[in-house]
Design a protein around this motif. Structure first.
Motif, PDB file in Angstrom:
ATOM      1  N   TYR A  14       0.823  -1.218   0.000  1.00 40.29           N
ATOM      2  CA  TYR A  14       0.000   0.000   0.000  1.00 40.29           C
ATOM      3  C   TYR A  14       0.856   1.266   0.000  1.00 40.29           C
ATOM      4  O   TYR A  14       0.452   2.280  -0.594  1.00 40.29           O
ATOM      5  CB  TYR A  14      -1.015  -0.021   1.151  1.00 40.29           C
ATOM      6  CG  TYR A  14      -0.480   0.410   2.481  1.00 40.29           C
ATOM      7  CD1 TYR A  14      -0.385   1.755   2.828  1.00 40.29           C
ATOM      8  CD2 TYR A  14      -0.061  -0.527   3.417  1.00 40.29           C
ATOM      9  CE1 TYR A  14       0.108   2.151   4.058  1.00 40.29           C
ATOM     10  CE2 TYR A  14       0.434  -0.143   4.637  1.00 40.29           C
ATOM     11  CZ  TYR A  14       0.524   1.199   4.961  1.00 40.29           C
ATOM     12  OH  TYR A  14       1.024   1.585   6.173  1.00 40.29           O
TER      13      TYR A  14
ATOM     14  N   PHE B 201       0.780   2.920  10.925  1.00 40.96           N
ATOM     15  CA  PHE B 201      -0.129   1.778  10.881  1.00 40.96           C
ATOM     16  C   PHE B 201       0.437   0.716  11.824  1.00 40.96           C
ATOM     17  O   PHE B 201       1.191  -0.165  11.412  1.00 40.96           O
ATOM     18  CB  PHE B 201      -0.217   1.257   9.438  1.00 40.96           C
ATOM     19  CG  PHE B 201      -1.282   0.212   9.190  1.00 40.96           C
ATOM     20  CD1 PHE B 201      -2.271  -0.073  10.118  1.00 40.96           C
ATOM     21  CD2 PHE B 201      -1.294  -0.478   7.982  1.00 40.96           C
ATOM     22  CE1 PHE B 201      -3.246  -1.028   9.865  1.00 40.96           C
ATOM     23  CE2 PHE B 201      -2.261  -1.445   7.709  1.00 40.96           C
ATOM     24  CZ  PHE B 201      -3.237  -1.718   8.652  1.00 40.96           C
TER      25      PHE B 201
ATOM     26  N   LEU C 222      -3.647   5.037  10.721  1.00 39.02           N
ATOM     27  CA  LEU C 222      -4.502   3.984  10.187  1.00 39.02           C
ATOM     28  C   LEU C 222      -5.029   3.092  11.306  1.00 39.02           C
ATOM     29  O   LEU C 222      -4.270   2.662  12.176  1.00 39.02           O
ATOM     30  CB  LEU C 222      -3.743   3.120   9.178  1.00 39.02           C
ATOM     31  CG  LEU C 222      -3.763   3.573   7.711  1.00 39.02           C
ATOM     32  CD1 LEU C 222      -3.130   4.942   7.576  1.00 39.02           C
ATOM     33  CD2 LEU C 222      -3.050   2.558   6.834  1.00 39.02           C
TER      34      LEU C 222
ATOM     35  N   SER D 200      -6.887  -3.296  10.270  1.00 36.64           N
ATOM     36  CA  SER D 200      -7.704  -3.828   9.178  1.00 36.64           C
ATOM     37  C   SER D 200      -8.333  -5.171   9.522  1.00 36.64           C
ATOM     38  O   SER D 200      -9.226  -5.635   8.811  1.00 36.64           O
ATOM     39  CB  SER D 200      -6.844  -3.990   7.916  1.00 36.64           C
ATOM     40  OG  SER D 200      -5.735  -4.840   8.157  1.00 36.64           O
TER      41      SER D 200
ATOM     42  N   THR E  20      -9.335   1.970   8.432  1.00 31.00           N
ATOM     43  CA  THR E  20      -8.889   1.023   7.407  1.00 31.00           C
ATOM     44  C   THR E  20      -9.889  -0.088   7.143  1.00 31.00           C
ATOM     45  O   THR E  20     -10.283  -0.345   5.993  1.00 31.00           O
ATOM     46  CB  THR E  20      -7.543   0.409   7.821  1.00 31.00           C
ATOM     47  OG1 THR E  20      -6.637   1.460   8.188  1.00 31.00           O
ATOM     48  CG2 THR E  20      -6.950  -0.401   6.686  1.00 31.00           C
ATOM     49  N   ARG E  21     -10.295  -0.774   8.205  1.00 32.11           N
ATOM     50  CA  ARG E  21     -11.197  -1.919   8.038  1.00 32.11           C
ATOM     51  C   ARG E  21     -12.516  -1.486   7.400  1.00 32.11           C
ATOM     52  O   ARG E  21     -12.990  -2.109   6.432  1.00 32.11           O
ATOM     53  CB  ARG E  21     -11.456  -2.586   9.393  1.00 32.11           C
ATOM     54  CG  ARG E  21     -12.429  -3.763   9.341  1.00 32.11           C
ATOM     55  CD  ARG E  21     -12.722  -4.258  10.750  1.00 32.11           C
ATOM     56  NE  ARG E  21     -13.204  -3.194  11.609  1.00 32.11           N
ATOM     57  CZ  ARG E  21     -14.468  -2.774  11.655  1.00 32.11           C
ATOM     58  NH1 ARG E  21     -15.387  -3.353  10.894  1.00 32.11           N
ATOM     59  NH2 ARG E  21     -14.823  -1.801  12.464  1.00 32.11           N
TER      60      ARG E  21
ATOM     61  N   TYR F 225      -4.125  -4.516  -0.869  1.00 31.21           N
ATOM     62  CA  TYR F 225      -3.122  -3.452  -0.709  1.00 31.21           C
ATOM     63  C   TYR F 225      -3.315  -2.361  -1.756  1.00 31.21           C
ATOM     64  O   TYR F 225      -3.131  -1.169  -1.469  1.00 31.21           O
ATOM     65  CB  TYR F 225      -1.716  -4.032  -0.821  1.00 31.21           C
ATOM     66  CG  TYR F 225      -1.277  -4.836   0.384  1.00 31.21           C
ATOM     67  CD1 TYR F 225      -1.331  -4.297   1.671  1.00 31.21           C
ATOM     68  CD2 TYR F 225      -0.810  -6.141   0.235  1.00 31.21           C
ATOM     69  CE1 TYR F 225      -0.933  -5.044   2.778  1.00 31.21           C
ATOM     70  CE2 TYR F 225      -0.410  -6.893   1.337  1.00 31.21           C
ATOM     71  CZ  TYR F 225      -0.474  -6.339   2.598  1.00 31.21           C
ATOM     72  OH  TYR F 225      -0.084  -7.072   3.691  1.00 31.21           O
TER      73      TYR F 225
ATOM     74  N   LEU G 252      -6.242  -0.262  -0.584  1.00 32.86           N
ATOM     75  CA  LEU G 252      -5.865   0.562   0.570  1.00 32.86           C
ATOM     76  C   LEU G 252      -4.981   1.722   0.135  1.00 32.86           C
ATOM     77  O   LEU G 252      -5.181   2.868   0.569  1.00 32.86           O
ATOM     78  CB  LEU G 252      -5.141  -0.299   1.603  1.00 32.86           C
ATOM     79  CG  LEU G 252      -4.581   0.442   2.825  1.00 32.86           C
ATOM     80  CD1 LEU G 252      -5.668   1.238   3.534  1.00 32.86           C
ATOM     81  CD2 LEU G 252      -3.915  -0.541   3.780  1.00 32.86           C
TER      82      LEU G 252
ATOM     83  N   LEU H 230      -6.006   5.593   0.629  1.00 39.15           N
ATOM     84  CA  LEU H 230      -5.151   6.413   1.480  1.00 39.15           C
ATOM     85  C   LEU H 230      -4.651   7.642   0.728  1.00 39.15           C
ATOM     86  O   LEU H 230      -4.570   8.732   1.301  1.00 39.15           O
ATOM     87  CB  LEU H 230      -3.970   5.586   1.988  1.00 39.15           C
ATOM     88  CG  LEU H 230      -2.991   6.292   2.916  1.00 39.15           C
ATOM     89  CD1 LEU H 230      -3.693   6.839   4.159  1.00 39.15           C
ATOM     90  CD2 LEU H 230      -1.872   5.333   3.333  1.00 39.15           C
TER      91      LEU H 230
END
Length: 263
Positions: free
Chosen positions: A18, A136, A172, A175, A200-201, A245, A248, A252
């Motif tokens: 990511y 993260f 973040l 996830s 994230t999740r 990824y 994400l 992001l």
């Protein structure tokens, strides 16, 4: 990009991470400082918000374990050095080498006298100041003496934020997990970090498949129903796959643009 195996890209086939997707979308250079297996405490040490405590004595030598300022064990270098952020320590102003082999850490290069008191070691990664910082951490745990629940994670992330010399950062959320397991955590993060927080999740659950043009399978639909990142975006229970990824990284990048860090 500071993190663990999810930042390093485990499950992405060795090519998709990511950080790369995000940086490429923004047209920026980047450093992936993710190392698999590391706790939030260990990552914060490499980043500079946390410090390793070197016991009193000769400083140079072998150590079966390392401890941070929170009294927790840290374990850098087990699965990599995170773009060079874990190879060197500054101890009492001197640059010293740190290595790991066979369960033993070795510090070398200290030329001062033996210390009658413990000294703080600062990782060389503390000198890495990105113009935008992504954090993260937490999949492998966080430990602060006297704290429980979500508080250790927040304490350690705040220590990392204090080390950033600007306000251009994104935090973040994890996830993994389900809505029943993570909604409370996400709410705490939102309260603490405000608009700098990226859920994230929830974002992967809500938009990941559509962003990657993937038709949901029956397993995906079952996952989405309980708030779990759908199986088509994961390589296992924890890690994302190349599609995950990619999604994400793209989302992001949009978050970073929305914060005004990049036009």
């Amino acid at each position: 990009f500071w993190g663990d195996s999810l930042t390093a890209g485990t499950g992405g086939g060795g090519t998709v991470t990511y950080p790369k997707v995000c940086a490429d979308a923004l047209g920026l250079k980047y450093l992936n400082c993710g190392v698999g297996g590391e706790t939030a405490n260990t990552i914060a040490c490499r980043q500079g918000g946390n410090n390793v405590v070197i016991p009193a004595g000769d400083i140079n030598g072998n150590y079966t374990s390392l401890t941070d300022i929170f009294g927790a064990s840290i374990a850098p270098l087990l699965q990599g050095n995170g773009s060079g952020t874990g190879n060197y320590l500054y101890i009492n102003g001197q640059k010293c080498s740190l290595s790991y082999s066979g369960g033993v850490y070795t510090i070398s290069g200290y030329t001062g006298s033996a210390s009658p008191v413990p000294l703080l070691g600062k990782f060389i990664g503390s000198e890495f100041y990105g113009q935008i910082v992504v954090i993260f951490v937490g999949q492998n745990g966080a430990n602060v003496s006297g704290q429980s629940d979500v508080d250790p994670y927040i304490t350690i992330i705040k220590s990392m934020i204090r080390h950033i010399p600007h306000k251009r950062y994104v935090i973040l959320g994890l996830s993994s997990g389900t809505s029943s397991q993570r909604d409370y955590v996400d709410a705490r993060y939102l309260k603490e970090f405000g608009n700098s927080f990226f859920p994230t999740r929830k974002m992967l659950v809500s938009y990941g498949l559509a962003l990657e043009n993937i038709t949901p399978t029956s397993q995906d639909e079952a996952d989405i129903a309980v708030g779990t990142v759908p199986a088509s975006l994961r390589s296992d229970e924890i890690h994302l796959n190349a599609s995950g990824y990619d999604a994400l990284g793209k989302m992001l990048a949009d978050k970073i643009r929305a914060l005004g860090f990049v036009k």
